[in-house]
Scaffold this motif. Structure first.
Motif, PDB file in Angstrom:
ATOM      1  N   MET A 222      -5.418-137.234  56.750  1.00  0.00           N
ATOM      2  CA  MET A 222      -5.461-137.785  58.111  1.00  0.00           C
ATOM      3  C   MET A 222      -6.699-138.645  58.361  1.00  0.00           C
ATOM      4  O   MET A 222      -6.886-139.165  59.457  1.00  0.00           O
ATOM      5  CB  MET A 222      -5.428-136.627  59.113  1.00  0.00           C
ATOM      6  N   LYS A 247      -3.391-131.747  53.153  1.00  0.00           N
ATOM      7  CA  LYS A 247      -2.661-131.735  54.427  1.00  0.00           C
ATOM      8  C   LYS A 247      -1.549-132.788  54.463  1.00  0.00           C
ATOM      9  O   LYS A 247      -1.291-133.377  55.522  1.00  0.00           O
ATOM     10  CB  LYS A 247      -3.619-131.907  55.611  1.00  0.00           C
ATOM     11  N   ASP A 249       1.434-132.209  54.332  1.00  0.00           N
ATOM     12  CA  ASP A 249       2.609-131.701  55.036  1.00  0.00           C
ATOM     13  C   ASP A 249       2.602-132.134  56.502  1.00  0.00           C
ATOM     14  O   ASP A 249       3.553-131.889  57.221  1.00  0.00           O
ATOM     15  CB  ASP A 249       2.717-130.168  54.915  1.00  0.00           C
ATOM     16  N   GLY A 250       1.552-132.792  56.933  1.00  0.00           N
ATOM     17  CA  GLY A 250       1.538-133.343  58.286  1.00  0.00           C
ATOM     18  C   GLY A 250       2.275-134.673  58.307  1.00  0.00           C
ATOM     19  O   GLY A 250       2.951-135.029  57.337  1.00  0.00           O
ATOM     20  N   ASP A 251       2.121-135.433  59.407  1.00  0.00           N
ATOM     21  CA  ASP A 251       2.847-136.698  59.463  1.00  0.00           C
ATOM     22  C   ASP A 251       1.922-137.904  59.355  1.00  0.00           C
ATOM     23  O   ASP A 251       2.290-139.009  59.726  1.00  0.00           O
ATOM     24  CB  ASP A 251       3.696-136.780  60.744  1.00  0.00           C
ATOM     25  N   ALA A 252       0.700-137.686  58.823  1.00  0.00           N
ATOM     26  CA  ALA A 252      -0.183-138.827  58.618  1.00  0.00           C
ATOM     27  C   ALA A 252       0.401-139.681  57.499  1.00  0.00           C
ATOM     28  O   ALA A 252       0.985-139.165  56.552  1.00  0.00           O
ATOM     29  CB  ALA A 252      -1.578-138.352  58.254  1.00  0.00           C
ATOM     30  N   SER A 273      -0.043-129.289  50.225  1.00  0.00           N
ATOM     31  CA  SER A 273       1.008-129.495  51.217  1.00  0.00           C
ATOM     32  C   SER A 273       1.298-128.258  52.044  1.00  0.00           C
ATOM     33  O   SER A 273       2.416-128.068  52.488  1.00  0.00           O
ATOM     34  CB  SER A 273       2.278-129.947  50.514  1.00  0.00           C
TER      35      SER A 273
ATOM     36  N   LEU B 197      -0.990-127.650  61.669  1.00  0.00           N
ATOM     37  CA  LEU B 197      -0.584-129.046  61.734  1.00  0.00           C
ATOM     38  C   LEU B 197       0.448-129.163  62.844  1.00  0.00           C
ATOM     39  O   LEU B 197       1.315-128.308  62.984  1.00  0.00           O
ATOM     40  CB  LEU B 197      -0.013-129.501  60.394  1.00  0.00           C
ATOM     41  N   HIS B 198       0.315-130.241  63.622  1.00  0.00           N
ATOM     42  CA  HIS B 198       1.179-130.439  64.782  1.00  0.00           C
ATOM     43  C   HIS B 198       2.639-130.614  64.412  1.00  0.00           C
ATOM     44  O   HIS B 198       3.499-130.618  65.263  1.00  0.00           O
ATOM     45  CB  HIS B 198       0.684-131.656  65.549  1.00  0.00           C
ATOM     46  N   THR B 199       2.921-130.789  63.118  1.00  0.00           N
ATOM     47  CA  THR B 199       4.304-130.974  62.695  1.00  0.00           C
ATOM     48  C   THR B 199       4.987-129.643  62.397  1.00  0.00           C
ATOM     49  O   THR B 199       6.178-129.611  62.132  1.00  0.00           O
ATOM     50  CB  THR B 199       4.352-131.834  61.427  1.00  0.00           C
ATOM     51  N   ARG B 200       4.214-128.551  62.411  1.00  0.00           N
ATOM     52  CA  ARG B 200       4.812-127.243  62.129  1.00  0.00           C
ATOM     53  C   ARG B 200       5.362-126.654  63.417  1.00  0.00           C
ATOM     54  O   ARG B 200       4.620-126.076  64.211  1.00  0.00           O
ATOM     55  CB  ARG B 200       3.758-126.312  61.537  1.00  0.00           C
ATOM     56  N   THR B 233     -10.914-138.592  61.839  1.00  0.00           N
ATOM     57  CA  THR B 233      -9.463-138.764  61.801  1.00  0.00           C
ATOM     58  C   THR B 233      -9.077-140.184  62.195  1.00  0.00           C
ATOM     59  O   THR B 233      -9.700-140.785  63.056  1.00  0.00           O
ATOM     60  CB  THR B 233      -8.780-137.775  62.766  1.00  0.00           C
ATOM     61  N   GLY B 234      -8.038-140.673  61.571  1.00  0.00           N
ATOM     62  CA  GLY B 234      -7.557-142.012  61.883  1.00  0.00           C
ATOM     63  C   GLY B 234      -6.445-141.982  62.912  1.00  0.00           C
ATOM     64  O   GLY B 234      -6.463-141.176  63.851  1.00  0.00           O
ATOM     65  N   ASN B 236      -3.582-140.840  62.998  1.00  0.00           N
ATOM     66  CA  ASN B 236      -2.811-139.620  63.178  1.00  0.00           C
ATOM     67  C   ASN B 236      -3.298-138.798  64.373  1.00  0.00           C
ATOM     68  O   ASN B 236      -2.570-137.963  64.899  1.00  0.00           O
ATOM     69  CB  ASN B 236      -2.850-138.786  61.888  1.00  0.00           C
ATOM     70  N   ASN B 239      -0.850-138.818  67.177  1.00  0.00           N
ATOM     71  CA  ASN B 239       0.283-137.903  67.009  1.00  0.00           C
ATOM     72  C   ASN B 239      -0.128-136.469  67.299  1.00  0.00           C
ATOM     73  O   ASN B 239       0.599-135.719  67.937  1.00  0.00           O
ATOM     74  CB  ASN B 239       0.808-137.949  65.568  1.00  0.00           C
ATOM     75  N   GLN B 240      -1.302-136.112  66.792  1.00  0.00           N
ATOM     76  CA  GLN B 240      -1.805-134.760  67.021  1.00  0.00           C
ATOM     77  C   GLN B 240      -1.906-134.486  68.515  1.00  0.00           C
ATOM     78  O   GLN B 240      -1.392-133.494  69.021  1.00  0.00           O
ATOM     79  CB  GLN B 240      -3.200-134.584  66.408  1.00  0.00           C
TER      80      GLN B 240
END
Lengths: 441, 306
Positions: A222, A247, A249-252, A273, B197-200, B233-234, B236, B239-240
């Protein structure tokens, strides 16, 4: 495969070629969307500039200007160049006289300790006897964290508390490995800022005292534009030999990996992941390239599907489909299997072009749809599931009441199921599900 | 005390001044603004992780209004740009824990490794200095040694922690911690949660559950839900922030690790797109490396004019 980005590039070139013959400047203008896609993915500005310059040069050299389909050609070049810049996957260097020393370095919170545990498990699978060394004496409870992980994965952790200087702990760890017959040593160093001179000198002395075979820089996927400065400085000070991307498994989109790779020139070795000690993935340049360009990740999706549906189930399913014996019961089983692959929105995002669509949906819309379907089928009797034909108006009303939905929703589901059965009949003549899979690859 | 803290923040920001934003300030030390100036400006803002969409919009506004007002002098354009940056952050400011109540519940959330536990120690100290009676809840029962880490910090700062065994239900920890806070008449309870992670999806739902447990015990709790963002952090980060805001009801951002060479330019995009305020900035590993966020001085400091 390249929907969103390639549509944009196509549009750009369509406008440009409308003016007649493309000039070199036109090609560069057409690359604007590629540049934006890379910047959105956190690839460093400087890296993006070099990259698009190179693509432009190649594109002009290969005659994009005269091509009838300049956009496709450019996209192909972009993808190829990106893959080549990401480099080939490389294995860990475990040569030399044992114990081989691997040192993990990185910023605070990048994921070093978790990664160290994952690598230890990986090395054990390769037949090594790994020893973990707790060299983070700064962060409160960092040593306990590694010790707890070590116990969970049954790998010895060498620690000397937080009063001993890290370089000494590391040297003692290597000595102990030599004495006690460990074949690999993983040094878990404290997170530090690359601009912190004192802390960076500490890494230099650890390196001098332990002569690590690998100095692995742990990079959070990220990370933003600073990935370049971080990788450059770590490399300058201690000579990085490989990158570990965490990481994922995130959406970065993971542009940081490209930045770090292009300034250090060292290969990406693994990707982390998840939080389990086995969540370690090899690095595939083509997948990461698609991800950075925002073009989805079909391969990961297929792999997850393959891990969820076992061969026998797939064969059963195929047989049922061929004989038109596929019922609502089977259907609900499939739904459960799909659900166990993870949140549906995540799955949809892996499909090229779908990421834009899922952004439009409320985050739980697809999930809700699944739930409704499940509720409706659960409210049917077994007879009804096996032979939906018998579901008359009064049964529909009962099912709707039972599932908290409306008769309309029940009708929709039954209609969809009927269409599915139609499709399967058509498939019968051709090949089954298993036949379809390889084609997706 | 405040002076000391402020200096640390300025030190942190100082490094940026020398890198990205410092070059922005230099950019305006010329005689006139040319097309090149704008290009350079775009590049510098992108390098600070401000994000393309935000940069494009910001520069367009600044360009248009400087043309409208006939601004020629670089300082005038610079002030316009600064105002634009401040506006992005200020549209959304609110006072931290506004209003009086017996017990304030502050939930702290974020992705793995963003700096939650360290930030909580600093926040606890901040409250203590202001005379609050602070209690911590160790609801990160998942990560190895997370509870120990919080306990060590708590000891350093001089506050108590309510903790269960590793692997315990975080909701139960929060429930107990609220009861304990009430029994001890603490007025601030800070809840540490596991990084996720915000995707979980499922882990995000757990946060919603923790909030609802708090709400059943204390009226309108949690009164603040702080998202800790790593300044390195960039894109992303957006999204977070979005996902944590949707499921966990984030009310403000803590910008951590501002002492790194990165400067957290993504907070501008977060302000612009989500209207989430930055409430605190954190800069180092000492408990007093912490300060309330102020948009004007943040932007000023970034331009080297603190």
């Amino acid at each position: 495969m390249f929907e969103s980005l390639s549509d944009k590039v196509q549009e750009a070139f369509r406008k440009l070629s409308g003016k007649g013959r493309l000039s070199e400047t036109d090609v560069k203008t057409g690359l604007r969307d590629v540049r934006l896609a890379l910047l959105e993915a956190d690839v460093n500005y400087r890296v993006v500039k070099d990259f698009t310059d190179r693509v432009a040069e190649r594109a002009i050299g290969e005659g994009v200007i005269r091509s009838l389909t300049p956009a496709q050609m450019v996209i192909k070049i972009v993808h190829e160049e990106l893959i080549s810049l990401l480099g080939e996957p490389a294995k860990l260097d475990l040569g030399g006289t044992p114990p081989v020393v691997l040192m993990l370095v990185g910023l605070q919170g990048s994921g070093k300790t978790t990664m160290a545990a994952k690598l230890a498990v990986h090395l054990r699978k390769l037949g090594h006897r790994p020893l973990l060394v707790a060299a983070d004496t700064y962060r409160p409870a960092a040593i306990q964290q590694l010790e707890t992980l070590g116990r969970a994965i049954d790998i010895t952790v060498h620690s000397e508390g937080d009063r001993v200087a890290p370089p000494r702990i590391c040297r003692n760890g290597v000595d102990r490995a030599r004495r006690e017959g460990y074949t690999a040593v993983l040094l878990d160093t404290a997170g530090r800022l690359q601009i912190d001179d004192t802390m960076m000198s500490e890494l230099e002395s650890i390196r001098e005292l332990t002569s690590p075979r690998e100095c692995l820089l742990v990079v959070d996927s990220m990370t933003g534009q600073e990935a370049v400065a971080v990788a450059e400085e770590f490399n300058k000070r201690i000579g990085v030999t490989g990158l570990l991307l965490t990481k994922v498994d995130g959406d970065a989109r993971g542009g940081a990996a490209l930045s770090a790779r292009s300034v250090t020139g060292v290969p990406i070795k693994f990707m982390g992941s998840g939080e389990k000690p086995t969540d370690l993935e090899p690095f595939y340049p083509d997948r990461l390239a698609s991800r950075i360009l925002g073009m989805g990740d079909m391969l990961t999706l297929i792999e997850r599907a393959e891990a969820t549906f076992d061969q026998k189930q797939a064969a059963d399913l195929e047989r049922k489909m061929r004989s038109s014996a596929f019922t609502l019961e089977d259907f609900i089983e499939q739904l459960h299997a799909v659900k166990s692959m993870g949140p549906l929105n995540d799955l949809l995002e892996m499909i090229p072009g779908m990421s834009q669509v899922t952004k439009q949906l409320p985050s739980d819309a697809t999930e809700r749809g699944l739930k409704t379907t499940e509720a409706i089928i659960s409210s049917m009797t077994i007879q009804e599931r096996r032979a939906p034909r018998i579901i008359n108006a009064s049964r529909r009303r009962r099912i709707a009441r039972g599932s908290g939905t409306s008769v309309q929703e029940v009708n929709n589901l039954l209609r969809q199921f009927e269409q599915m059965q139609q499709m399967m009949k058509q498939l019968q003549s051709g090949r089954g599900m298993r036949g379809l899979m390889p084609r997706l690859r | 005390m405040l002076g000391l803290r402020r200096n640390k923040i300025e030190d942190g920001v100082e490094r940026t001044r020398q890198s990205v934003f410092g070059r922005i300030a230099n950019l305006f030390r010329t005689n006139e603004i040319t097309e090149e100036t704008w290009d350079e400006l775009e590049m510098l803002l992108i390098q600070a992780d401000v994000g393309i969409a935000t940069v494009a919009e910001l520069l367009q506004i600044v360009r248009e209004s400087s043309a409208e007002r006939g601004l020629r002098r670089p300082e005038e354009v610079r002030d316009l740009l600064k105002q634009g940056l401040v506006d992005l952050l200020q549209g959304s400011q609110h006072t931290y824990l506004e209003g009086e109540r017996l017990l304030n519940v502050v939930l702290v959330v974020g992705v793995n490794g963003s700096g939650k536990t360290t930030s909580i120690a600093k926040l606890a100290r901040y409250h203590k200095e202001r005379g609050d009676r602070v209690l911590l809840a160790a609801a990160d029962t998942f990560r190895a040694a997370a509870i120990d880490q919080l306990q060590i910090w708590a000891q350093r700062v001089g506050v108590d922690v309510i903790a269960h065994q590793p692997g315990a239900d975080p909701g139960a920890v929060v429930y107990d911690a609220i009861r304990a806070a009430q029994a001890r008449s603490a007025n601030v309870l800070i809840v540490d949660t596991a990084g996720r992670l915000h995707t979980r999806h499922n882990l995000m739902q757990e946060l919603a559950k923790i909030s609802s447990i708090a709400r059943k015990q204390v009226h309108r709790a949690p009164h603040e839900t702080l998202l800790v963002l790593d300044a390195t952090t960039g894109q992303n980060a957006l999204n977070q922030a979005k996902m944590f805001a949707e499921t966990a009801g984030v009310t403000g951002v803590v910008l951590a690790k501002l002492d790194s060479s990165a400067k957290g330019g993504m907070v501008f995009a977060i302000g612009r797109e989500l209207g989430l305020p930055v409430l605190f900035v954190a800069t180092g590993e000492q408990p007093d490396d912490w300060a309330p966020f102020d948009a004007v001085s943040f932007v000023n400091a970034l331009f080297g004019e603190a």
